[in-house]
Scaffold this active site. Sequence first.
Site, short mmCIF file in Angstrom:
data_model
loop_
_atom_site.label_atom_id
_atom_site.label_comp_id
_atom_site.label_asym_id
_atom_site.label_seq_id
_atom_site.Cartn_x
_atom_site.Cartn_y
_atom_site.Cartn_z
CB VAL A 33 3.27 -5.66 4.90
CG1 VAL A 33 3.43 -6.36 6.24
CG2 VAL A 33 2.95 -4.18 5.13
CG ASP A 75 -6.77 3.59 8.74
OD1 ASP A 75 -8.00 3.78 8.62
OD2 ASP A 75 -6.10 2.94 7.93
N GLY A 89 0.83 -1.20 0.00
CA GLY A 89 0.00 0.00 0.00
C GLY A 89 0.85 1.24 0.00
N GLY A 90 0.22 2.35 0.31
CA GLY A 90 0.92 3.63 0.26
C GLY A 90 2.05 3.72 1.26
CG MET A 91 1.80 4.05 5.21
SD MET A 91 1.51 4.08 6.99
CE MET A 91 0.32 2.79 7.19
N GLY A 92 4.02 1.21 1.89
CA GLY A 92 5.03 0.23 1.52
C GLY A 92 4.52 -1.18 1.46
CE LYS A 143 3.44 -1.46 6.76
NZ LYS A 143 2.21 -0.74 7.18
#
Length: 968
Positions: free
Chosen positions: A98, A206, A93-96, A113
């Site tokens: 996993v 979130d 996703g946008g945070m990388g 991550k």
Amino acid sequence: MTPKRWQKIEQLYHAALEREQSQRAAYLHEVCAGDDALRWEVESLLAQETQGNSFLESPAIDIAARAMAMDPSKSHIGRQLGAYKIVSLLGAGGMGEVYQAHDTKLGRDVAIKILPAAFVHDPERLARFQREARMLAALNHPNIATIHGLEQSGSVHYLVMELVSGVTLAERIEKGPLPLQDALKIAGLIAEALEAAHERGIIHRDLKPANVKVTPEGRVKVLDFGLAKAFTGDDGVDLSNASTLITVGSEEGRILGTPTYMSPEQARGKAVDKRTDIWAFGCVLYELLTARRSFGGETLSDIIAAVLEREPNWQALPAATPTKIRDLLRRCMQKDVNRRARDAGDVRIEIEEALATPLRTGPVVPSVFRRAAWQWALLSGLACLVIGAGVMGIAVRNLKSQPDPGSHSLARMVIPLPGDHLLGADTSNPIVALSPDGSRLVSVIRRGGSTQLYLRRLDQLEFTAILGTEGAINPFFSPDSQWIGFFSVPDVKLKKVSAAGGAPQILCDSSIISGASWGPDDTIIFSPSSGNAGLYQVPGAGGKPQMLASPDSQKGETSYSWPEFLPDGKSVLFSVQHGSEAADDAQIVVQSLETGMRRVLVAGGMLPRYVPTGHLVYVRAGTLMAIPFDLERQEVRNTPVPIQDGLRYTIADFSFSSLGWLVYVPRGEAGTDLRRLVWVDRRGLAQALAAPPRNYQFPRLSPDGQKIAVQIQTVKSDIWVYDLTRSALSRLTSEGSNGWPIWTPDGKHVTFASNKGGHENLFWKLADGSGTEERLTTSEHRQNPRSWSPDGRELVFEDTDTKTGEDIWVLPLQGDRNPRPFLRTPFSEGWAALSPDGHWLAYVSKELARSEIYVMAFPNAGGRWQISTEGGTEPLWARNGRELFYRSGEKMMAVDIGTQPTFAARKPRLLFESAAYERVSTTPNYDVSLDGQRFLMVEASEQQSAPQINVVLNWFEELKQEVPTGKK
């Protein structure tokens, strides 16, 4: 997120782009049926496309994640990163990305991550992230997935995290609602995790079912805790999982979070704090109990609109959900962040207490109570009710052991209030109402110095606070029992709130009402207590009030009050007052709304109500009276008969259902609520005066500090003077109703408001009690004195206008004494206090969403300074003029003031906070000692009678026996 998922998103994204923008929502709704998350993910990308960003250029989608979505071979599977060997892909996703990895040094499996390239290539952002990650790694809680470290291998930066096995709550909810006990236990552990993180200043932002896992051993783990904040730059730009980031335009900021679980402030792109996690927690708990999302919609905009404007379907909660949990959910999901539950620890405690209480599997009272056969079922089961009275929280008296359902046996019950709660202290307005169908009881209840509406279903155990009703008075029900109308004192409006839950809705502006009635045609008739003081009507959905009837001054009429629709909705009962007569001496009349024809029914009474038994009931001197009433002819017969005494003064509280239940508030000791005058130091420590307990309001110290002018409420209100040197209390006024006393600067007179001459205008009288009252103003508006200029030449007072609300006026005591407006705007402003030198005027304005304190130059208005920062009322100056005091809720605040070379105010500071000291309205219910070190305040007396509401069952039968109508 899996590569396969990304491929699906990309396909749908491009397919949607090929369609007209107006057709995209319908297309996605069709192809994504049953997968709302997929639809939201595509819509979030489309929302960015409308801002000029394409899918491949979108800052919300990380380059590495897109590459993996199109070519999984570009992943890191099989690669060695330091001591960690990558085993499999878990998501991207946008945070990388996993991955699951194996720690070759410690022999354990972990989650890795890998950070987005945007972080790696931005040294400042990477440094910020490293600081946040170190803080997150310090979290050590069994319900939070642990961050082991932040590592680097070559150009790759990555987080090493605890690998949590098991299923997410989102996966578990797909199977249906969780059992109540299981849902509460899980929610309690989530709240505990929030509490631990919030104590370290970390918020999640979130929180959702997909970010909570339950391990095979039954442990609860909150995932990605704080990563949303860790990935936030100081510039406020948020990067998060692509499926949960929605860009709405650079001017409004960026919205971070999954739409269904975003708080209103989060949805608006505003700054957030721990209370946004409290909102999301409420959404998660709701979903655990119902297996449905609290906010939904066909499009992203629909979901956001639901979050901002609508309430969850509270009816979807399981019937066995405890009242405490229902109340907790509403507090967690308050749209106004200032009214929301503030602390996760308090939330946890509420859940633990609910779990510690045996949970019911259904209502205590049989379901027949919801049908019209209540009376028969109730009477036939009274013996059982006696046995279960302790369980119901109702004391039952005067019962036959086995009453015959066909008899006229009576039952009298007491409904106690919870814990440290008391009935509302306002003796000028009704505080209880029973719904027409008899299923609900609403009451104004106070805890400490604050009041709000509480609702109790009569088939449940507890009262539940109705959020958003702080400062409410005069509750009344709609004919179908589904809505509660009330008057909101803080913002001077008539409102309604659903009996099933939800946020209050504004119906119209109004001064304090003297009664209201909801008619069968969904029209509400009400009477403002000031201004014209006639009868007005407004649609049940809200709108502009229309005048129905106005007092005839040529006949000596001064006000109409306590309207009540007759069953056909075409006629109305109400009270008519003349001159300065007490409310008890008013005429009770019936008037046709079609022809305007009026008939006097009773001379001497108030609060008229029609009873289906063929009676008119009303109140006089704290006694409920009844007289036969012919509904068709609209006339009374015979003479009135007292049927229930001991009702509360001044406005007797009673209400009844269509099935024959009567509720009323009994009179307290000395005929009213008791309070005492106390000195309170700047730390909040109190010392009682020797003055006897009375219903004190608005105490004011004389200029020499030796006497107190104070309003005392009994059957009516009057001004009394308490001599501190002699400990002697003496009455100053006796005719009419009198209140709001203030001293003249020389201490010779007490100024007050009185209806002695008709409308509530300004008077004064010598403080030693000699002579008679002198009228200072003549107006059809309600007026209250507020402050004197130091030289005694001008009186600042408040004038209430039906169009502009409360305004500030000035009355010169020299010359022709013609009042002039000082501050008159479309907003309400009042409660004015002049500084000791007379050059500055502090006042309350309601032009914002809440009341705030301002200061303006006087007597020539110029400049304006806001004093309070988080709401404020009741401003008063220290006698030296160097401090300004006010109250903000239960807080006593002080502000240092400077006037040279110009006006300046420092930041407000808290002196003390206590709910023990009464607040009657926004009018100062305290005064300041001459040295500014103590406050003269009003405290509830321990001599008050026990808080309770009395109930009479089968009251209609008693009424027919006591007052025969002559009809069979």
